[in-house]
Structure formats: C-alpha cells, structure tokens
Design a protein around this motif. Sequence first.
Motif, short mmCIF file in Angstrom:
data_model
loop_
_atom_site.label_atom_id
_atom_site.label_comp_id
_atom_site.label_asym_id
_atom_site.label_seq_id
_atom_site.Cartn_x
_atom_site.Cartn_y
_atom_site.Cartn_z
N ALA A 117 46.65 -3.13 -25.40
CA ALA A 117 46.44 -3.36 -23.97
C ALA A 117 47.47 -4.36 -23.49
CB ALA A 117 45.03 -3.89 -23.70
N SER A 118 47.68 -4.35 -22.19
CA SER A 118 48.60 -5.31 -21.56
C SER A 118 47.87 -5.90 -20.36
CB SER A 118 49.86 -4.58 -21.12
OG SER A 118 50.74 -5.47 -20.50
N ILE A 119 48.16 -7.16 -20.05
CA ILE A 119 47.49 -7.82 -18.94
C ILE A 119 48.49 -8.64 -18.13
CG2 ILE A 119 46.85 -9.85 -20.32
CD1 ILE A 119 44.19 -9.85 -18.69
N ALA A 120 48.28 -8.65 -16.83
CA ALA A 120 49.05 -9.50 -15.91
C ALA A 120 48.08 -10.00 -14.86
CB ALA A 120 50.19 -8.72 -15.27
N CYS A 121 47.92 -11.31 -14.78
CA CYS A 121 47.04 -11.90 -13.77
C CYS A 121 47.90 -12.63 -12.76
CB CYS A 121 46.03 -12.86 -14.41
SG CYS A 121 44.89 -12.05 -15.54
N ARG A 122 47.49 -12.59 -11.49
CA ARG A 122 48.27 -13.19 -10.41
C ARG A 122 47.37 -13.96 -9.46
NH1 ARG A 122 51.44 -12.19 -13.65
NH2 ARG A 122 53.24 -10.83 -13.54
N GLN A 123 47.95 -14.98 -8.85
CA GLN A 123 47.28 -15.70 -7.78
C GLN A 123 47.45 -14.86 -6.52
OE1 GLN A 123 48.63 -19.72 -7.16
NE2 GLN A 123 47.24 -20.04 -5.43
N VAL A 124 46.32 -14.49 -5.90
CA VAL A 124 46.36 -13.64 -4.71
C VAL A 124 45.81 -14.35 -3.48
CG1 VAL A 124 46.30 -11.48 -6.02
CG2 VAL A 124 44.15 -12.56 -5.32
N GLY A 125 45.52 -15.61 -3.62
CA GLY A 125 44.98 -16.42 -2.53
C GLY A 125 44.77 -17.83 -3.04
N PRO A 126 44.17 -18.69 -2.21
CA PRO A 126 43.89 -20.05 -2.68
C PRO A 126 42.95 -20.00 -3.88
CG PRO A 126 43.30 -19.79 -0.35
CD PRO A 126 43.70 -18.45 -0.87
N ILE A 127 43.27 -20.74 -4.93
CA ILE A 127 42.43 -20.74 -6.13
C ILE A 127 41.32 -21.76 -5.96
CG2 ILE A 127 42.37 -21.29 -8.60
CD1 ILE A 127 45.06 -19.95 -8.88
N VAL B 213 42.17 -15.09 -7.92
CA VAL B 213 42.86 -14.55 -9.10
C VAL B 213 42.45 -13.11 -9.31
CG1 VAL B 213 43.07 -14.69 -11.62
CG2 VAL B 213 43.07 -16.78 -10.26
N THR B 214 43.45 -12.23 -9.45
CA THR B 214 43.23 -10.83 -9.79
C THR B 214 44.03 -10.52 -11.05
OG1 THR B 214 42.88 -10.17 -7.50
CG2 THR B 214 43.50 -8.43 -9.03
N CYS B 215 43.40 -9.79 -11.97
CA CYS B 215 44.06 -9.39 -13.21
C CYS B 215 44.24 -7.88 -13.23
CB CYS B 215 43.25 -9.83 -14.42
SG CYS B 215 43.15 -11.61 -14.63
N TYR B 216 45.37 -7.45 -13.77
CA TYR B 216 45.68 -6.04 -13.92
C TYR B 216 45.78 -5.76 -15.41
CZ TYR B 216 46.68 -6.34 -9.00
OH TYR B 216 46.55 -6.55 -7.65
N LEU B 217 45.02 -4.78 -15.86
CA LEU B 217 44.92 -4.44 -17.27
C LEU B 217 45.38 -3.00 -17.46
CD1 LEU B 217 43.67 -5.39 -20.02
CD2 LEU B 217 41.55 -4.34 -19.25
N SER B 218 46.32 -2.76 -18.37
CA SER B 218 46.68 -1.39 -18.72
C SER B 218 46.25 -1.14 -20.15
CB SER B 218 48.19 -1.15 -18.55
OG SER B 218 48.92 -1.83 -19.54
N ARG B 219 45.70 0.06 -20.39
CA ARG B 219 45.20 0.38 -21.72
C ARG B 219 45.20 1.88 -21.94
NH1 ARG B 219 39.90 1.92 -21.88
NH2 ARG B 219 38.83 1.93 -19.89
N ALA B 220 45.19 2.27 -23.19
CA ALA B 220 45.16 3.69 -23.55
C ALA B 220 43.74 4.21 -23.43
CB ALA B 220 45.66 3.87 -24.98
N LYS B 221 43.62 5.46 -23.00
CA LYS B 221 42.32 6.13 -22.89
C LYS B 221 42.45 7.47 -23.61
CE LYS B 221 38.65 6.25 -19.62
NZ LYS B 221 37.59 5.58 -20.30
N SER C 185 40.90 -6.25 -34.02
CA SER C 185 42.33 -6.00 -34.12
C SER C 185 43.08 -7.27 -33.73
CB SER C 185 42.73 -4.86 -33.19
OG SER C 185 44.14 -4.76 -33.11
N PRO C 186 44.18 -7.59 -34.43
CA PRO C 186 44.96 -8.76 -34.04
C PRO C 186 45.87 -8.48 -32.84
CG PRO C 186 45.93 -7.72 -35.96
CD PRO C 186 44.66 -6.98 -35.66
N GLN C 187 45.94 -7.23 -32.38
CA GLN C 187 46.79 -6.91 -31.23
C GLN C 187 46.18 -7.56 -29.98
OE1 GLN C 187 47.03 -2.68 -31.25
NE2 GLN C 187 48.48 -2.67 -32.93
N ASN C 188 47.05 -8.21 -29.20
CA ASN C 188 46.58 -8.91 -28.03
C ASN C 188 47.71 -9.06 -27.04
OD1 ASN C 188 47.83 -11.80 -28.26
ND2 ASN C 188 47.18 -11.24 -30.33
#
Length: 152
Positions: A76-86, A51-59, A136-139
């Motif tokens: 922030a935004s997140i997208a996690c993906r299966q990149v191999g056998p879990i 599992v790999t997660c991609y996180l985008s956020r303001a800096k 923050s309630p933002q998620n």
Amino acid sequence: MRLAKTLVVLLMWPVVGMAREVGEVDTVFKWLGPNHKIVVEAFDDPKVEGVTCYLSRAKTGGIKGGLGLAEDRAEASIACRQVGPIRMSEKLKDGEVVFKERTSLVFKTMQVVRFFDEARNTLVYLVYSDRVIEGSPQNAVTAIPILPWAQP
C-alpha cells in the motif's frame, strides 16, 4: 453453524474510519469476476480536523475477489495532506489506529496509525498490513508538518 459464527464475527468487525473511493485502475484482466486493480481511497483523520489521507492499494479480482473471499496483497502507499486549519479534538495517542480495512475474509487487515512528532510539530501516518498470526513488514509512511493555514 460454523458459517453463522463467521457471519457474526464479520458483522461485529470494528470499523475505524470510512474511506471514499477516489478512483481505480485495472492491472490484470480476468475472464470471470472483476479484474485485479489498484484502488485509491480518501479518508479524513477522525481526531484531527484539516487532514485528509489518500491510500492506494491492490484489490484482488476474479471469482474469489468478486465474492469477497480473496486475500488482497499487503502493499500500500499513503499520502496525507493538510487541507484546512489543523485542529485536534483531544490529546493524540501515538500509534492510534485512524483507519482499518479488512483485506481478507477474516484474518488480514490494512491499518493506518498516527504518531505525533512533538519535537518537529509533525503528524506522521504509517500504513501496514497485519494478520492474526503473521503480518507483513511492507509499509509506507507520510508526514505533515503542522503549519498555520492562510485564511482567504
């Protein structure tokens, strides 16, 4: 003396997960210091292989941002993906922190926590920002159904 105590606290700050920057885009030009930007980072779940997660956020940029004194925004935004056998190295705890990054000098962090929806055989990842006194309630949330991985 106060500065020395602050430095000790920062050096002892817990590091959970290490992210690798994938890319960035500038959002606001700053005459002095770095520009405001959005960064995209990738990190692997330390207890779930495949599992790999991609996180985008303001800096935040500018002089304060360049010196590490600015407070980054909570979005922030997140997208996690299966990149191999879990494969899970051990039993997972719901709400366990898999990634944590400081977003202000001392009091604010951005965290990614993991849940396991056993009924649907799905991993769920939630990103949010918190502060010592008020968060923050933002998620954002992403989910990965655990599927067999085809071998070549």
